[in-house]
Design a protein around this motif. Sequence first.
Motif, PDB file in Angstrom:
ATOM      1  N   ASP A  21       0.451  -0.962   0.214  1.00 48.15           N
ATOM      2  CA  ASP A  21       0.248   0.360   0.710  1.00 48.15           C
ATOM      3  C   ASP A  21       0.894   1.002  -0.387  1.00 48.15           C
ATOM      4  OD1 ASP A  21      -1.991   2.016   0.043  1.00 48.15           O
ATOM      5  OD2 ASP A  21      -2.200   1.287   2.460  1.00 48.15           O
ATOM      6  N   PHE A  22       0.787   1.719  -1.025  1.00 48.47           N
ATOM      7  CA  PHE A  22       2.079   2.620  -0.862  1.00 48.47           C
ATOM      8  C   PHE A  22       1.736   3.827  -0.244  1.00 48.47           C
ATOM      9  CE2 PHE A  22       4.879   6.323  -3.579  1.00 48.47           C
ATOM     10  CZ  PHE A  22       5.443   5.582  -2.759  1.00 48.47           C
ATOM     11  N   ALA A  23       0.138   4.787  -0.868  1.00 48.52           N
ATOM     12  CA  ALA A  23      -0.016   6.039  -0.251  1.00 48.52           C
ATOM     13  C   ALA A  23      -0.313   5.513   1.361  1.00 48.52           C
ATOM     14  CB  ALA A  23      -1.763   5.886  -1.001  1.00 48.52           C
ATOM     15  N   ALA A  81       3.828   7.330  -9.224  1.00 50.39           N
ATOM     16  CA  ALA A  81       4.097   9.530  -9.138  1.00 50.39           C
ATOM     17  C   ALA A  81       2.178   9.832  -8.565  1.00 50.39           C
ATOM     18  CB  ALA A  81       3.716   9.953 -10.286  1.00 50.39           C
ATOM     19  N   LYS A  82       0.917   8.932  -9.704  1.00 54.62           N
ATOM     20  CA  LYS A  82      -0.492   8.877  -9.969  1.00 54.62           C
ATOM     21  C   LYS A  82      -0.975   8.858  -8.326  1.00 54.62           C
ATOM     22  CE  LYS A  82      -0.907   7.442 -14.396  1.00 54.62           C
ATOM     23  NZ  LYS A  82      -1.722   6.422 -14.543  1.00 54.62           N
ATOM     24  N   MET A  83       0.426   8.411  -7.240  1.00 53.88           N
ATOM     25  CA  MET A  83      -0.873   8.622  -5.643  1.00 53.88           C
ATOM     26  C   MET A  83      -0.354   9.535  -4.842  1.00 53.88           C
ATOM     27  SD  MET A  83      -0.101   4.415  -4.485  1.00 53.88           S
ATOM     28  CE  MET A  83      -0.602   2.898  -5.293  1.00 53.88           C
ATOM     29  N   LEU A  84       0.600  10.419  -5.554  1.00 56.93           N
ATOM     30  CA  LEU A  84       1.074  11.485  -5.064  1.00 56.93           C
ATOM     31  C   LEU A  84       0.034  12.204  -4.773  1.00 56.93           C
ATOM     32  CD1 LEU A  84       4.475  11.639  -5.574  1.00 56.93           C
ATOM     33  CD2 LEU A  84       3.571  11.730  -3.599  1.00 56.93           C
ATOM     34  N   LEU A  85      -1.415  12.301  -6.027  1.00 55.03           N
ATOM     35  CA  LEU A  85      -2.642  12.996  -6.293  1.00 55.03           C
ATOM     36  C   LEU A  85      -3.763  13.142  -4.802  1.00 55.03           C
ATOM     37  CD1 LEU A  85      -2.888  12.277  -9.618  1.00 55.03           C
ATOM     38  CD2 LEU A  85      -2.188  14.411  -9.246  1.00 55.03           C
ATOM     39  N   GLN A 122       0.735  17.664  -0.223  1.00 55.26           N
ATOM     40  CA  GLN A 122       1.812  18.105  -0.476  1.00 55.26           C
ATOM     41  C   GLN A 122       3.141  17.165  -1.244  1.00 55.26           C
ATOM     42  OE1 GLN A 122       4.308  20.102   1.130  1.00 55.26           O
ATOM     43  NE2 GLN A 122       3.804  20.185   3.735  1.00 55.26           N
ATOM     44  N   ARG A 123       3.692  17.444  -1.486  1.00 54.37           N
ATOM     45  CA  ARG A 123       5.114  16.987  -3.169  1.00 54.37           C
ATOM     46  C   ARG A 123       5.666  16.476  -2.259  1.00 54.37           C
ATOM     47  NH1 ARG A 123       0.097  17.597  -6.344  1.00 54.37           N
ATOM     48  NH2 ARG A 123      -2.096  17.089  -5.593  1.00 54.37           N
ATOM     49  N   LEU A 148       4.495  12.428 -23.670  1.00 49.04           N
ATOM     50  CA  LEU A 148       3.268  13.392 -23.409  1.00 49.04           C
ATOM     51  C   LEU A 148       3.043  13.089 -22.000  1.00 49.04           C
ATOM     52  CD1 LEU A 148       2.868  14.396 -26.577  1.00 49.04           C
ATOM     53  CD2 LEU A 148       4.397  15.046 -25.343  1.00 49.04           C
ATOM     54  N   GLY A 149       2.556  11.870 -21.882  1.00 47.85           N
ATOM     55  CA  GLY A 149       1.526  11.581 -20.643  1.00 47.85           C
ATOM     56  C   GLY A 149       2.894  11.511 -19.365  1.00 47.85           C
ATOM     57  N   GLU A 150       3.191  11.450 -19.739  1.00 46.83           N
ATOM     58  CA  GLU A 150       4.319  11.374 -17.395  1.00 46.83           C
ATOM     59  C   GLU A 150       4.808  12.890 -17.912  1.00 46.83           C
ATOM     60  OE1 GLU A 150       7.090   7.526 -19.556  1.00 46.83           O
ATOM     61  OE2 GLU A 150       7.863   9.652 -19.536  1.00 46.83           O
ATOM     62  N   PHE A 151       4.846  13.805 -18.470  1.00 48.80           N
ATOM     63  CA  PHE A 151       4.397  15.789 -18.227  1.00 48.80           C
ATOM     64  C   PHE A 151       3.522  15.576 -18.103  1.00 48.80           C
ATOM     65  CE2 PHE A 151       8.600  14.884 -20.680  1.00 48.80           C
ATOM     66  CZ  PHE A 151       9.335  15.897 -19.742  1.00 48.80           C
ATOM     67  N   GLU A 152       2.421  15.078 -18.594  1.00 52.77           N
ATOM     68  CA  GLU A 152       0.800  15.906 -18.508  1.00 52.77           C
ATOM     69  C   GLU A 152       0.390  15.751 -16.598  1.00 52.77           C
ATOM     70  OE1 GLU A 152      -2.070  14.398 -20.409  1.00 52.77           O
ATOM     71  OE2 GLU A 152      -1.072  15.238 -22.633  1.00 52.77           O
ATOM     72  N   LEU A 153       0.685  14.734 -16.236  1.00 54.42           N
ATOM     73  CA  LEU A 153       0.638  14.006 -14.870  1.00 54.42           C
ATOM     74  C   LEU A 153       1.545  14.419 -14.120  1.00 54.42           C
ATOM     75  CD1 LEU A 153      -0.238  12.694 -12.051  1.00 54.42           C
ATOM     76  CD2 LEU A 153       1.572  10.690 -12.992  1.00 54.42           C
ATOM     77  N   LEU A 154       2.983  15.411 -14.548  1.00 54.34           N
ATOM     78  CA  LEU A 154       4.162  15.998 -13.299  1.00 54.34           C
ATOM     79  C   LEU A 154       3.781  17.153 -13.326  1.00 54.34           C
ATOM     80  CD1 LEU A 154       7.169  14.547 -14.868  1.00 54.34           C
ATOM     81  CD2 LEU A 154       6.238  14.036 -12.562  1.00 54.34           C
ATOM     82  N   SER A 155       3.063  18.045 -14.662  1.00 50.79           N
ATOM     83  CA  SER A 155       2.487  19.118 -14.601  1.00 50.79           C
ATOM     84  C   SER A 155       1.568  18.848 -13.574  1.00 50.79           C
ATOM     85  CB  SER A 155       1.719  19.368 -16.210  1.00 50.79           C
ATOM     86  OG  SER A 155       1.760  20.980 -16.392  1.00 50.79           O
ATOM     87  N   GLU A 156       0.195  18.112 -13.236  1.00 51.99           N
ATOM     88  CA  GLU A 156      -0.613  17.904 -13.373  1.00 51.99           C
ATOM     89  C   GLU A 156      -0.701  17.599 -11.272  1.00 51.99           C
ATOM     90  OE1 GLU A 156      -4.691  15.709 -11.389  1.00 51.99           O
ATOM     91  OE2 GLU A 156      -3.546  15.290 -13.444  1.00 51.99           O
TER      92      GLU A 156
END
Length: 283
Positions: free
Chosen positions: A111-113, A137-141, A145-146, A163-171
């Motif tokens: 359970d990473f979260a 990375a998605k679990m940080l959403l 805090q990040r 490009l999807g990786e960059f979209e997530l990192l930007s989010e």
Amino acid sequence: MAVSKHADLVYDVGMNLGEDTEFYLKKGYRVVGFEADPLLVDHCQKRFAAELAAGQLKIVAGVICADPPASGTIAFYRSTNDQWGTICSKWDERNRQLGSSSSVIHLKAIDFAGCLARYGIPHCMKIDIEGADLVCAKMLLQFTQRPDYLSIESSQTDFSALLGEFELLSELGYSRFALVQQQTIEGRVYEGHSLEGNPIRHVFSRGASGPFGAELAEPYLSQAEAIKEYERVFRMYRLFGDDSPLWRNVVGRQLGKVSWRLQKRFGVAIPGWYDTHAALGSG
């Protein structure tokens, strides 16, 4: 979810043999390391016995996945290349094409979260878990805090996935990015200071991710600049990368291995593989 962030904490997600954990510990950070392969977990427990006993290091053993099954365990492809263990069948197929073999074992799902909630948000999070980096990375959403700095292994075969990786990192709030060619890390010498201000010297071993944060040798770029640079990298991937014609037959693989030896001899890597480092803020 509100969880405290700790300036002296690093997550090493995908410890492997402890190549990066060694550097983080030497820098004076507390480290939470994640590793799936029981053989590598055992190796790291022995290698870092003193740090584990002192509480500077915590090792979490098991597999990180998006949707843990009801059984609580998941199939893991243990590769003969200790850096290529994965839960992704497509990655295992790629690994076989590149000359490795694997066996399937079933391991506990993590359970990473829950680990983020328990241990806190780190200053830096290195993620390298073959084919599942974005799961972490998605679990940080889920958290307000990040990490100040985060790194993932970039896609080598699918530009739309990149490009999807960059979209997530930007989010997630990241706005500065550095491309780090990983095959140039082995043998690099780091001379800097620990968190306490003590001078340290470290030579990065094979498989290490290298420095992070403000100590990268590579420049931080805007998202647009980083994507433009990856366009150049992908042109090289199409010629020499894992999914290129070079690796699709025995003769090509032999030529590729000769190319690797020549690249190592002359200190270059074509095209190698890249980690994307992401940083919060504008400074």
